[in-house]
Enzyme design. Structure first.
Site, PDB file in Angstrom:
ATOM      1  N   ARG A 165       0.836  -1.214   0.000  1.00  0.00           N
ATOM      2  CA  ARG A 165       0.000   0.000   0.000  1.00  0.00           C
ATOM      3  C   ARG A 165       0.869   1.262   0.000  1.00  0.00           C
ATOM      4  O   ARG A 165       0.566   2.241   0.690  1.00  0.00           O
ATOM      5  CB  ARG A 165      -0.963   0.043   1.185  1.00  0.00           C
ATOM      6  CG  ARG A 165      -1.914  -1.093   1.279  1.00  0.00           C
ATOM      7  CD  ARG A 165      -2.926  -1.104   0.109  1.00  0.00           C
ATOM      8  NE  ARG A 165      -3.789  -2.258   0.256  1.00  0.00           N
ATOM      9  CZ  ARG A 165      -3.465  -3.480  -0.183  1.00  0.00           C
ATOM     10  NH1 ARG A 165      -2.334  -3.675  -0.851  1.00  0.00           N
ATOM     11  NH2 ARG A 165      -4.273  -4.481  -0.008  1.00  0.00           N
ATOM     12  N   SER A 199     -10.546  -0.005   3.718  1.00  0.00           N
ATOM     13  CA  SER A 199      -9.698  -0.197   4.911  1.00  0.00           C
ATOM     14  C   SER A 199      -9.104   1.138   5.330  1.00  0.00           C
ATOM     15  O   SER A 199      -8.421   1.787   4.538  1.00  0.00           O
ATOM     16  CB  SER A 199      -8.558  -1.159   4.600  1.00  0.00           C
ATOM     17  OG  SER A 199      -9.086  -2.378   4.173  1.00  0.00           O
ATOM     18  N   GLU A 213      -4.223   4.032   6.160  1.00  0.00           N
ATOM     19  CA  GLU A 213      -4.068   3.787   4.721  1.00  0.00           C
ATOM     20  C   GLU A 213      -4.686   4.947   3.931  1.00  0.00           C
ATOM     21  O   GLU A 213      -4.207   5.334   2.868  1.00  0.00           O
ATOM     22  CB  GLU A 213      -4.773   2.465   4.367  1.00  0.00           C
ATOM     23  CG  GLU A 213      -4.669   2.090   2.922  1.00  0.00           C
ATOM     24  CD  GLU A 213      -5.332   0.748   2.611  1.00  0.00           C
ATOM     25  OE1 GLU A 213      -5.098  -0.233   3.337  1.00  0.00           O
ATOM     26  OE2 GLU A 213      -6.091   0.710   1.623  1.00  0.00           O
TER      27      GLU A 213
HETATM   28  C1  LIG Z   1     -15.346   0.100  -0.366  1.00  0.00           C
HETATM   29  C2  LIG Z   1     -13.878   0.298  -0.674  1.00  0.00           C
HETATM   30  C3  LIG Z   1     -13.051  -0.794  -0.839  1.00  0.00           C
HETATM   31  C4  LIG Z   1     -11.689  -0.613  -1.119  1.00  0.00           C
HETATM   32  N1  LIG Z   1     -10.925  -1.732  -1.294  1.00  0.00           N
HETATM   33  C5  LIG Z   1      -9.618  -1.602  -1.575  1.00  0.00           C
HETATM   34  C6  LIG Z   1      -8.796  -2.759  -1.778  1.00  0.00           C
HETATM   35  O1  LIG Z   1      -9.262  -3.894  -1.724  1.00  0.00           O
HETATM   36  N2  LIG Z   1      -7.488  -2.562  -2.046  1.00  0.00           N
HETATM   37  C7  LIG Z   1      -6.927  -1.318  -2.135  1.00  0.00           C
HETATM   38  O2  LIG Z   1      -5.733  -1.235  -2.396  1.00  0.00           O
HETATM   39  N3  LIG Z   1      -7.685  -0.210  -1.976  1.00  0.00           N
HETATM   40  C8  LIG Z   1      -8.996  -0.321  -1.684  1.00  0.00           C
HETATM   41  N4  LIG Z   1      -9.775   0.797  -1.501  1.00  0.00           N
HETATM   42  C9  LIG Z   1      -9.149   2.122  -1.577  1.00  0.00           C
HETATM   43  C10 LIG Z   1      -9.296   2.811  -2.974  1.00  0.00           C
HETATM   44  O3  LIG Z   1     -10.268   2.179  -3.740  1.00  0.00           O
HETATM   45  C11 LIG Z   1      -7.985   2.799  -3.734  1.00  0.00           C
HETATM   46  O4  LIG Z   1      -6.951   3.392  -2.978  1.00  0.00           O
HETATM   47  C12 LIG Z   1      -8.091   3.543  -5.078  1.00  0.00           C
HETATM   48  O5  LIG Z   1      -6.922   3.348  -5.834  1.00  0.00           O
HETATM   49  C13 LIG Z   1      -8.317   5.045  -4.893  1.00  0.00           C
HETATM   50  O6  LIG Z   1      -8.617   5.585  -6.162  1.00  0.00           O
HETATM   51  P1  LIG Z   1      -9.309   6.993  -6.334  1.00  0.00           P
HETATM   52  O7  LIG Z   1      -9.299   7.312  -7.784  1.00  0.00           O
HETATM   53  O8  LIG Z   1     -10.631   6.991  -5.672  1.00  0.00           O
HETATM   54  O9  LIG Z   1      -8.279   7.921  -5.560  1.00  0.00           O
HETATM   55  P2  LIG Z   1      -8.580   9.251  -4.748  1.00  0.00           P
HETATM   56  O10 LIG Z   1      -9.229   8.903  -3.444  1.00  0.00           O
HETATM   57  O11 LIG Z   1      -9.235  10.259  -5.590  1.00  0.00           O
HETATM   58  O12 LIG Z   1      -7.080   9.728  -4.447  1.00  0.00           O
HETATM   59  C14 LIG Z   1      -6.235   8.967  -3.610  1.00  0.00           C
HETATM   60  C15 LIG Z   1      -4.844   9.632  -3.603  1.00  0.00           C
HETATM   61  O13 LIG Z   1      -4.269   9.538  -4.892  1.00  0.00           O
HETATM   62  C16 LIG Z   1      -4.004  10.827  -5.427  1.00  0.00           C
HETATM   63  N5  LIG Z   1      -4.354  10.783  -6.861  1.00  0.00           N
HETATM   64  C17 LIG Z   1      -5.504  10.330  -7.403  1.00  0.00           C
HETATM   65  N6  LIG Z   1      -5.415  10.364  -8.757  1.00  0.00           N
HETATM   66  C18 LIG Z   1      -4.200  10.867  -9.050  1.00  0.00           C
HETATM   67  C19 LIG Z   1      -3.516  11.172 -10.271  1.00  0.00           C
HETATM   68  N7  LIG Z   1      -4.068  10.956 -11.468  1.00  0.00           N
HETATM   69  N8  LIG Z   1      -2.264  11.708 -10.187  1.00  0.00           N
HETATM   70  C20 LIG Z   1      -1.677  11.941  -8.996  1.00  0.00           C
HETATM   71  N9  LIG Z   1      -2.282  11.682  -7.809  1.00  0.00           N
HETATM   72  C21 LIG Z   1      -3.513  11.155  -7.844  1.00  0.00           C
HETATM   73  C22 LIG Z   1      -4.878  11.786  -4.651  1.00  0.00           C
HETATM   74  O14 LIG Z   1      -4.308  13.086  -4.648  1.00  0.00           O
HETATM   75  C23 LIG Z   1      -4.879  11.122  -3.280  1.00  0.00           C
HETATM   76  O15 LIG Z   1      -3.717  11.445  -2.572  1.00  0.00           O
HETATM   77  C24 LIG Z   1     -11.151   0.667  -1.225  1.00  0.00           C
HETATM   78  C25 LIG Z   1     -11.992   1.785  -1.070  1.00  0.00           C
HETATM   79  C26 LIG Z   1     -13.348   1.608  -0.803  1.00  0.00           C
HETATM   80  C27 LIG Z   1     -14.226   2.811  -0.668  1.00  0.00           C
END
Ligand SMILES: Cc1cc2nc3c(=O)[nH]c(=O)nc-3n(C[C@H](O)[C@H](O)[C@H](O)COP(=O)(O)OP(=O)(O)OC[C@H]3O[C@@H](n4cnc5c(N)ncnc54)[C@H](O)[C@@H]3O)c2cc1C
Length: 336
Positions: free
Chosen positions: A162, A236, A332
């Site tokens: 992570r 998480s 996380e």
């Molecule tokens: C119900 C649920 C289940 C989940 N299960 C998992 C799992 O099984 N495994 C896991 O690893 N994660 C899990 N996650 C966490 C999440 O889905 C991941 O971390 C996902 O990759 C976040 O993507 P996002 O586009 O929503 O990022 P955001 O929440 O929009 O951003 C997260 C971070 O990344 C940065 N960011 C986003 N896009 C960019 C970009 N293009 N360039 C630079 N920085 C950027 C943001 O600034 C921020 O710091 C879960 C979340 C939820 C709600």
């Protein structure tokens, strides 16, 4: 370019926190991003994907830039692999389904993870025994200060559990534009993790295929994790901590049922959810901030919790786990 002021972010984060951004803008190409930076370089920038791994603890006094760069392009292929370049604004799960339809293997275990492609390398997403770095080939990212595009390989990204260079040395320096994946033409199945095998049996699957593995993961996740549409959350909230084997052995004497997974390098990964549960937090609710009743690792917003309330609850959980087990959990979720 349509820059909005004092913009409500409630529907842009899966915790459904009612924070505001001083400015908000969306970009669909690197040119649009550059155009914005030329005009508004004075404000701090937060790049937003699907908002599923963030907790706003206050309003954001800068610009939230939502990355909407699209496109899925098969770049080239060889006997074993396909190389697929994907825009950072594509939805992760839709891409997984696209790969399954094309018989490209490697990310079926990562089905139903919310969020977009661009954020996937940030924390090296992982689930059910597979992590993004196993299929990662390279990415293109725009350096917000230098104003130029860099190409980063897996080694450059310094992936960990992570974790990546983007959470450390390069924090907030880049906007990821695209990610290129190296996917297998012939699948290698990872079904020993969690309840995948049982689920496949329940589904009556006789011959393994990536579509069935994906469906099994979807079924398990849907039954275990709260849907953010119904109970807002960010998955998480804490990482599973890694401790030296000696520490684990000492804990095991005190807590014989402790849940842990041995790692190769003389360390052991402890199940944070189990420790949180032992401290009595599972199902706890204070106002609208809570710890989910089925999955202690997931903090939830039952309606109108503020980001600060969720954060304060996470702090109480951290302290109590540390008091009971002498282990400091790490968050996380990205705190903003
Ligand atoms: C119900 C649920 C289940 C989940 N299960 C998992 C799992 O099984 N495994 C896991 O690893 N994660 C899990 N996650 C966490 C999440 O889905 C991941 O971390 C996902 O990759 C976040 O993507 P996002 O586009 O929503 O990022 P955001 O929440 O929009 O951003 C997260 C971070 O990344 C940065 N960011 C986003 N896009 C960019 C970009 N293009 N360039 C630079 N920085 C950027 C943001 O600034 C921020 O710091 C879960 C979340 C939820 C709600």
């Amino acid at each position: 370019m349509q820059i909005r002021e004092n913009f409500p972010l409630k529907s842009y984060n899966t915790f459904s926190i009612d924070a505001k951004a001083r400015l908000f803008n969306e970009f669909s190409s690197v040119e649009e991003l550059e155009e914005y930076l030329m005009l508004y370089s004075q404000y701090p920038i937060f790049i937003l994907g699907g908002g599923s791994n963030i907790l706003f603890t206050k309003d954001y006094d800068g610009t939230v830039l939502k990355n909407n760069i699209r496109g899925i392009d098969l770049q080239h292929e060889d006997a074993e692999y396909v190389y697929v370049k994907v825009g950072a604004g594509e939805n992760w799960h839709q891409f997984v389904l696209h790969c399954i339809n094309h018989n490209w293997a490697g990310i079926e275990n990562l089905s139903l993870i919310p969020g977009n492609i661009g954020a996937a390398p940030i924390q090296n997403i992982g689930a059910y025994g597979v992590e993004l770095d196993e299929v990662f080939w390279s990415l293109e990212a725009f350096h917000l200060q230098e104003r130029r595009i860099h190409t980063l390989t897996a080694a450059d990204c310094e992936f960990g559990y992570r974790d990546s260079v983007f959470k450390n040395r390069y924090k907030d320096q880049f906007a990821i534009l695209s990610v290129t994946f190296q996917l297998k033409k012939k699948p290698v199945y990872h079904v020993s993790y969690g309840a995948i095998t049982e689920e496949l049996e329940k589904m009556g699957v006789r011959e393994l295929n990536i579509k069935a593995v994906s469906q099994a993961v979807i079924n398990i996740r849907s039954s275990k994790l709260p849907d953010p549409e119904k109970i807002p959350n960010s998955g998480s909230f804490f990482k599973n901590p890694e401790v030296p084997t000696e520490k684990y052995e000492a804990l095991k004497l005190q807590f014989p049922n402790i849940v842990a997974y041995p790692l190769a390098k003389g360390t052991v990964k402890l199940a944070a959810g189990w420790m949180i549960e032992q401290c009595g937090w599972k199902g706890y609710r204070k106002g609208d901030a809570g710890c989910h009743a089925k999955q202690a690792l997931v903090l939830v917003n039952y309606g109108n919790a503020t980001g600060k309330e969720i954060y304060d609850l996470s702090e109480e959980i951290l302290q109590s786990v540390n008091e009971k087990f002498g282990v400091m959990l790490e968050r996380e979720v990205n705190i903003i």
